[in-house]
Design a protein around this motif. Structure first.
Motif, mmCIF file in Angstrom:
data_model
loop_
_atom_site.group_PDB
_atom_site.id
_atom_site.type_symbol
_atom_site.label_atom_id
_atom_site.label_comp_id
_atom_site.label_asym_id
_atom_site.label_seq_id
_atom_site.Cartn_x
_atom_site.Cartn_y
_atom_site.Cartn_z
ATOM 1 N N UNK A 219 10.251 -23.029 -16.097
ATOM 2 C CA UNK A 219 10.268 -22.383 -17.406
ATOM 3 C C UNK A 219 9.037 -22.748 -18.230
ATOM 4 N N UNK A 220 8.612 -24.001 -18.127
ATOM 5 C CA UNK A 220 7.421 -24.435 -18.864
ATOM 6 C C UNK A 220 6.203 -23.621 -18.438
ATOM 7 N N UNK A 221 6.080 -23.375 -17.135
ATOM 8 C CA UNK A 221 4.968 -22.561 -16.646
ATOM 9 C C UNK A 221 5.116 -21.111 -17.097
ATOM 10 N N UNK A 222 6.309 -20.560 -16.936
ATOM 11 C CA UNK A 222 6.526 -19.161 -17.292
ATOM 12 C C UNK A 222 6.310 -18.909 -18.780
ATOM 13 N N UNK A 223 6.556 -19.919 -19.605
ATOM 14 C CA UNK A 223 6.343 -19.768 -21.047
ATOM 15 C C UNK A 223 4.873 -19.612 -21.411
ATOM 16 N N UNK A 224 3.976 -19.957 -20.490
ATOM 17 C CA UNK A 224 2.536 -19.835 -20.756
ATOM 18 C C UNK A 224 1.980 -18.485 -20.314
ATOM 19 N N UNK A 225 2.816 -17.646 -19.693
ATOM 20 C CA UNK A 225 2.347 -16.391 -19.123
ATOM 21 C C UNK A 225 2.392 -15.250 -20.126
ATOM 22 N N UNK A 226 1.475 -14.312 -19.967
ATOM 23 C CA UNK A 226 1.519 -13.052 -20.711
ATOM 24 C C UNK A 226 2.169 -12.024 -19.806
ATOM 25 N N UNK A 227 3.339 -11.540 -20.211
ATOM 26 C CA UNK A 227 4.144 -10.690 -19.349
ATOM 27 C C UNK A 227 4.050 -9.224 -19.745
ATOM 28 N N UNK A 228 4.273 -8.367 -18.751
ATOM 29 C CA UNK A 228 4.281 -6.930 -18.982
ATOM 30 C C UNK A 228 5.498 -6.311 -18.327
ATOM 31 N N UNK A 229 5.983 -5.217 -18.906
ATOM 32 C CA UNK A 229 7.187 -4.545 -18.415
ATOM 33 C C UNK A 229 6.831 -3.547 -17.316
ATOM 34 N N UNK A 230 7.635 -3.509 -16.273
ATOM 35 C CA UNK A 230 7.461 -2.523 -15.215
ATOM 36 C C UNK A 230 8.163 -1.241 -15.647
ATOM 37 N N UNK A 231 7.392 -0.169 -15.744
ATOM 38 C CA UNK A 231 7.918 1.096 -16.251
ATOM 39 C C UNK A 231 9.118 1.576 -15.443
ATOM 40 N N UNK A 232 10.076 2.150 -16.146
ATOM 41 C CA UNK A 232 11.234 2.734 -15.491
ATOM 42 C C UNK A 232 12.293 1.739 -15.073
ATOM 43 N N UNK A 233 12.156 0.484 -15.505
ATOM 44 C CA UNK A 233 13.151 -0.539 -15.176
ATOM 45 C C UNK A 233 13.776 -1.076 -16.458
ATOM 46 N N UNK A 234 14.915 -1.719 -16.293
ATOM 47 C CA UNK A 234 15.606 -2.280 -17.452
ATOM 48 C C UNK A 234 15.023 -3.619 -17.855
ATOM 49 N N UNK A 235 14.895 -4.512 -16.896
ATOM 50 C CA UNK A 235 14.471 -5.876 -17.230
ATOM 51 C C UNK A 235 13.573 -6.483 -16.166
ATOM 52 N N UNK A 236 12.668 -5.665 -15.626
ATOM 53 C CA UNK A 236 11.725 -6.157 -14.624
ATOM 54 C C UNK A 236 10.398 -6.460 -15.303
ATOM 55 N N UNK A 237 9.993 -7.724 -15.246
ATOM 56 C CA UNK A 237 8.741 -8.157 -15.874
ATOM 57 C C UNK A 237 7.883 -8.903 -14.858
ATOM 58 N N UNK A 238 6.563 -8.713 -14.985
ATOM 59 C CA UNK A 238 5.570 -9.423 -14.185
ATOM 60 C C UNK A 238 4.471 -9.877 -15.123
ATOM 61 N N UNK A 239 3.566 -10.731 -14.623
ATOM 62 C CA UNK A 239 2.391 -11.015 -15.429
ATOM 63 C C UNK A 239 1.720 -9.680 -15.760
ATOM 64 N N UNK A 240 1.191 -9.558 -16.963
ATOM 65 C CA UNK A 240 0.784 -8.248 -17.482
ATOM 66 C C UNK A 240 -0.198 -7.507 -16.575
ATOM 67 N N UNK A 241 -1.206 -8.191 -16.070
ATOM 68 C CA UNK A 241 -2.170 -7.522 -15.184
ATOM 69 C C UNK A 241 -1.482 -6.968 -13.942
ATOM 70 N N UNK A 242 -0.547 -7.751 -13.403
ATOM 71 C CA UNK A 242 0.191 -7.312 -12.220
ATOM 72 C C UNK A 242 1.087 -6.125 -12.554
ATOM 73 N N UNK A 243 1.763 -6.172 -13.705
ATOM 74 C CA UNK A 243 2.630 -5.075 -14.127
ATOM 75 C C UNK A 243 1.815 -3.804 -14.376
ATOM 76 N N UNK A 244 0.670 -3.948 -15.029
ATOM 77 C CA UNK A 244 -0.186 -2.788 -15.304
ATOM 78 C C UNK A 244 -0.652 -2.134 -14.007
ATOM 79 N N UNK A 245 -1.061 -2.968 -13.038
ATOM 80 C CA UNK A 245 -1.530 -2.441 -11.751
ATOM 81 C C UNK A 245 -0.396 -1.748 -10.999
ATOM 82 N N UNK A 246 0.797 -2.347 -11.051
ATOM 83 C CA UNK A 246 1.953 -1.736 -10.379
ATOM 84 C C UNK A 246 2.319 -0.409 -11.045
ATOM 85 N N UNK A 247 2.288 -0.371 -12.355
ATOM 86 C CA UNK A 247 2.608 0.867 -13.071
ATOM 87 C C UNK A 247 1.637 1.992 -12.698
ATOM 88 N N UNK A 248 0.358 1.645 -12.504
ATOM 89 C CA UNK A 248 -0.628 2.644 -12.082
ATOM 90 C C UNK A 248 -0.290 3.185 -10.698
#
Length: 290
Positions: free
Chosen positions: A135-164
Motif C-alpha cells: 500500500x505504501x508503494x501504491x500510494x506513491x503512484x499516479x493512477x488512471x482509469x481503464x475506459x469501460x470498466x467499473x473499478x479497473x485502474x493502472x498506472x496512468x501511462x499504462x492505462x492511457x496506452x491500454x485505452x488507445x
C-alpha cells in the motif's frame, strides 16, 4: 526671461533623453540583427532561461534545446544478458544474485524493469513483504482509469496506452470488468496464490525446485499487478495483439496467457534491451535473457 530660460533648458533635456533612447534602440536592433535572433526564438529561450534564473542551479546551458531525459539504450556490443542487466540497473536498486529466490523472480517477471516511460514508477525490489509495504508503494503512484470498466485502474501511462489500444480493437478484460484483472492488493495476490498453490509450493519455489507455478500465479508480494503495470485480458486475434504491442503492451510471463505487461517500448526496440522473443503454442512472449 527666467521662465523662457527654464523652458529652453527643459527642451534641451528632452532632446538629450530622446537622443539617448534612439541610440539604445538602434544598438539593440543592430545586436538582434547581427545574431539573427527572432522574436520567436527569443520567446522559445525565455522560459528555460527564466527557470535558470529562478532556481539555485549552478549553471544553465543549451536552454534552447529539449531538456527532456533521453531513453537509455545499452551498449549493443554487450550480449543479451549484459544488455538486460545494464538496462534494469537504472530502475532496480539491487540486482539479485543467481541461484536466489529474488533472481528466480527477476528471471520470470523482470521484463518490465527495462521500461523507459518516465511517467511510470517501478518498485524498488521484487518482493513486497505485506499489505502495508504494498500500500505504501501504491500510494506513491499516479493512477488512471481503464475506459469501460467499473473499478479497473493502472498506472496512468499504462492505462492511457491500454485505452488507445482498446479504441483500435475490442479487447475485453479476462473477467469482463473487474478490478482483480488490474491493480491488486497484497491480499488479493495472496488469495490468488492460495487458489492455485500453498506454503509447501512456495518453499519449493524459494529453494529453486519449482518454477512452472510461476507461469500460473505469482507468489505473495511478487505480482506485477501490485505495481499497476499488468492486466489480464481476453485476446484471441492478431489484430488485438498488434494494437496492444503498438501501444507498449506485451506478454512477458511464459504460459500465463491472459497476462499482459506494460513495457512502454515498441516491439522493434525490445531486443536492444536484451529481451528474447519466444513462441510457445502460437503465442509470442518477450522474456528476460536470465
Amino acid at each position: 526671461m527666467k521662465a523662457i530660460a527654464n523652458k529652453k533648458y527643459f527642451n534641451k533635456k528632452i532632446v538629450k533623453i530622446a537622443t539617448f533612447i534612439t541610440i539604445v534602440i538602434s544598438m539593440i536592433f543592430v545586436l538582434v540583427a547581427s545574431h539573427e535572433i527572432s522574436h520567436h526564438s527569443l520567446g522559445k529561450t525565455a522560459q528555460p532561461l527564466n527557470a535558470c534564473l529562478t532556481t539555485d542551479l549552478v549553471s544553465c546551458t543549451d536552454t534552447s534545446k529539449d531538456l527532456s531525459p533521453q531513453p537509455f539504450i545499452p551498449d549493443q556490443k554487450l550480449n543479451e544478458q549484459q544488455r538486460f542487466l545494464a538496462a534494469i540497473a537504472k530502475n532496480l536498486s539491487t540486482i539479485p544474485q543467481p541461484n536466489t529466490y529474488e533472481y528466480t523472480l527477476l528471471r520470470t517477471y523482470g521484463s518490465v524493469f527495462v521500461n523507459q516511460d518516465i511517467g511510470i514508477k517501478l518498485p524498488p525490489k521484487e518482493i513486497f513483504a505485506n499489505e502495508k509495504e504494498t500500500q505504501d508503494f501504491q500510494n506513491t503512484l499516479t493512477m488512471g482509469h481503464v475506459d469501460g470498466t467499473k473499478d479497473c485502474y493502472l498506472q496512468k501511462s499504462a492505462a492511457d496506452a491500454l485505452n488507445k489500444a482498446r479504441k483500435l480493437e475490442n479487447i475485453p478484460l479476462k473477467s469482463g470488468y473487474g478490478s482483480g484483472d488490474c491493480t491488486r492488493t497484497f491480499n488479493t495476490n495472496l488469495r490468488f496464490w492460495h487458489k492455485y498453490a500453498n506454503n509447501q509450493t512456495l518453499a519449493r519455489v524459494q529453494q529453486g525446485k519449482e518454477t512452472k507455478i510461476l507461469g500460473v500465479v505469482a507468489p505473495p508480494g511478487t505480482s506485477q499487478h501490485l505495481w499497476g503495470l499488468a492486466i489480464d485480458l481476453r485476446v484471441s486475434s492478431q489484430q488485438q495483439r498488434k494494437a496492444l504491442n503498438e501501444n507498449g503492451w506485451f506478454q512477458t510471463v511464459e504460459n500465463d496467457v491472459p497476462h499482459w505487461t506494460y513495457i512502454g517500448l515498441s516491439e522493434d526496440k525490445l531486443p536492444l534491451f536484451g529481451l528474447k522473443n519466444k513462441l510457445v503454442r502460437g503465442i509470442s512472449y518477450w522474456l528476460t535473457p536470465l
